[in-house]
Write an enzyme that holds these catalytic residues in place. Structure first.
Site, short mmCIF file in Angstrom:
data_model
loop_
_atom_site.label_atom_id
_atom_site.label_comp_id
_atom_site.label_asym_id
_atom_site.label_seq_id
_atom_site.Cartn_x
_atom_site.Cartn_y
_atom_site.Cartn_z
N THR A 150 1.42 -0.97 -0.23
CA THR A 150 -0.65 -0.08 -0.34
C THR A 150 0.93 1.15 -0.20
O THR A 150 0.36 2.65 0.48
CB THR A 150 -1.21 0.01 0.94
OG1 THR A 150 -0.32 -0.26 1.85
CG2 THR A 150 -1.58 -1.01 1.35
N TRP A 151 1.95 1.38 -0.69
CA TRP A 151 3.10 2.31 0.07
C TRP A 151 2.80 3.40 -1.27
O TRP A 151 2.23 2.94 -2.67
CB TRP A 151 4.94 2.29 -0.28
CG TRP A 151 5.08 3.57 -0.25
CD1 TRP A 151 4.65 4.26 0.50
CD2 TRP A 151 7.13 3.52 -0.54
NE1 TRP A 151 6.18 5.24 0.92
CE2 TRP A 151 7.16 4.25 0.13
CE3 TRP A 151 7.68 2.46 -0.80
CZ2 TRP A 151 8.15 5.27 -0.18
CZ3 TRP A 151 8.89 2.98 -1.63
CH2 TRP A 151 9.74 4.21 -1.05
N ASP A 172 -0.19 -5.31 3.01
CA ASP A 172 0.66 -4.52 3.52
C ASP A 172 0.81 -3.35 4.28
O ASP A 172 0.39 -2.79 3.34
CB ASP A 172 2.06 -4.85 3.41
CG ASP A 172 3.48 -4.48 4.17
OD1 ASP A 172 4.08 -4.54 5.14
OD2 ASP A 172 3.83 -2.89 3.23
N TYR A 175 3.15 6.02 5.54
CA TYR A 175 2.78 5.75 4.17
C TYR A 175 1.38 6.83 4.40
O TYR A 175 0.47 6.54 4.56
CB TYR A 175 1.93 4.10 3.53
CG TYR A 175 2.95 3.24 4.06
CD1 TYR A 175 4.26 3.23 3.65
CD2 TYR A 175 3.04 1.98 3.48
CE1 TYR A 175 5.44 2.57 3.36
CE2 TYR A 175 3.62 1.25 3.31
CZ TYR A 175 4.83 0.75 3.17
OH TYR A 175 5.92 0.43 3.25
N GLN A 180 10.63 -8.40 6.43
CA GLN A 180 10.09 -7.63 5.12
C GLN A 180 10.96 -7.20 3.95
O GLN A 180 11.64 -5.97 5.36
CB GLN A 180 9.42 -7.06 6.17
CG GLN A 180 8.51 -6.48 3.80
CD GLN A 180 7.68 -5.63 4.56
OE1 GLN A 180 7.44 -4.55 4.73
NE2 GLN A 180 6.32 -5.81 4.96
N TYR A 211 9.87 -6.52 -0.51
CA TYR A 211 8.66 -5.71 -0.97
C TYR A 211 9.99 -5.19 -2.14
O TYR A 211 10.79 -5.79 -2.63
CB TYR A 211 8.70 -5.02 0.37
CG TYR A 211 10.26 -4.47 0.51
CD1 TYR A 211 10.66 -3.74 -0.36
CD2 TYR A 211 10.64 -4.21 1.95
CE1 TYR A 211 12.33 -2.15 -0.23
CE2 TYR A 211 11.53 -3.39 2.62
CZ TYR A 211 12.80 -2.50 1.01
OH TYR A 211 13.42 -2.28 1.43
#
Ligand code: NDP
Length: 280
Positions: free
Chosen positions: A22-23, A51, A56, A166, A194
């Protein structure tokens, strides 16, 4: 709905191997609806690992996740992260409480330290254990931790309870294969990859283009299929477009041949020796 392949956490619980990042979500009100719809579609397709992070869009991404999972919290394995500057004992607990509020839920399934900061790791760990005891988080883990950071964590009492690390991992960033990945495997710490398509920067690569044509697929799908070949690695591409979400889900069905793996190794050579962990 067809069940996705899963990765087993140290506790024995299973999580879908392919999830959703969701960045950069929540940065523009104009696309909010599209982002919520993309996440919901991903859930419909079985990508129920989501995530996010307090970082963010300064918490707005967490609010978008809350909207997307409304009424279906129990389907979701929710990951969020505390910023290093909040990672003192008290700071971590407060940050988690703020995230829970924005996420509109009573628990985070996996709570990570986003990267190493100044507060002592022992303080963050202490907070994670207290949050776990209180039922506010189910598991804890870390992000962007190289082997030396992991060793420091494991030397602390309770540190071996770390469920996940992560890290950046894709065709262009293969450093973990020579050190961190085997280190984590030996200790049953699951890896969550990621930026699996390098934020879109892998898409014009000629080797990927050629293999994609053979599979009637896209370059992004080949890049994802390549990471997904590790059956014990979770992968969290971010997509706000419906077409991208569908393509990413379909990447699970692509099986690369031995010759295609060799082609990709020539284009993106594996590391010969350990190199320091990169981060975005
Ligand atoms: P990704 O490698 O997932 O790339 C995201 C970009 O690729 C977006 O622009 C997206 O477009 C595009 N894209 C997605 N699917 C496709 C597709 N099938 N075809 C073409 N383009 C596509 O990068 P991220 O950095 O976002 O990494 C994924 C997630 O990992 C993050 O969102 C975040 O949750 C996490 N992360 C964690 C970090 C950490 O330090 N712990 C650091 C970086 C990321 P569009 O959105 O327009 O669909």
């Amino acid at each position: 709905m067809v069940e996705l392949p899963t990765v087993t956490l140290p506790s024995g619980e299973t999580v879908p191997q392919l999830g959703q990042g969701t960045w950069r979500m929540g940065e523009s009100a104009r696309v909010r609806k599209e982002e919520v719809a993309a996440l919901r579609l991903g859930l419909d397709l079985g990508m129920t690992l989501i995530d996010t992070a307090e970082m963010y869009a300064d918490g707005t991404a967490e609010e978008i996740v809350a909207e997307a999972i409304e009424g279906r919290r129990d389907e979701v394995f929710l990951v969020s992260k505390v910023l290093p500057e909040h990672s003192s004992r008290a700071g971590t607990i407060k940050a988690c409480e703020r995230s829970l509020k924005r996420l509109n839920t009573d628990r985070i399934d996996l709570y990570l330290l986003h990267w190493r900061g100044h507060p002592a790791l022992a303080e963050t760990l202490d907070a994670f254990l207290a949050l776990q005891d209180a039922g506010l988080i189910r598991y804890f883990g870390v992000s962007n931790f190289d082997v030396d950071d992991m060793e420091e964590l494991f030397a602390l009492e309770g540190g071996e309870g770390c469920a996940t690390n992560q890290v950046l991992y894709n065709l262009k960033r293969r450093g973990i294969e020579a050190g961190l990945l085997p280190w984590c495997r030996e200790r049953s710490v699951s890896i969550m990859a990621y930026s699996p398509i390098e934020q879109g920067r892998l898409l014009r690569d000629p080797a990927l283009t050629s293999i994609a044509a053979r599979h009637h697929a896209t370059q992004a799908q080949i890049a994802l299929a390549w990471v997904l070949r590790h059956k014990d690695v979770m992968v969290i591409p971010k997509a706000k477009s419906e077409a991208h979400v569908r393509q990413n889900r379909a990447a699970l069905d692509i099986k690369l041949t031995g010759e295609e793996h060799a082609e990709l190794d020539r284009a993106f050579p594996p590391p010969a020796s350990p190199i320091p962990l990169e981060m975005l």
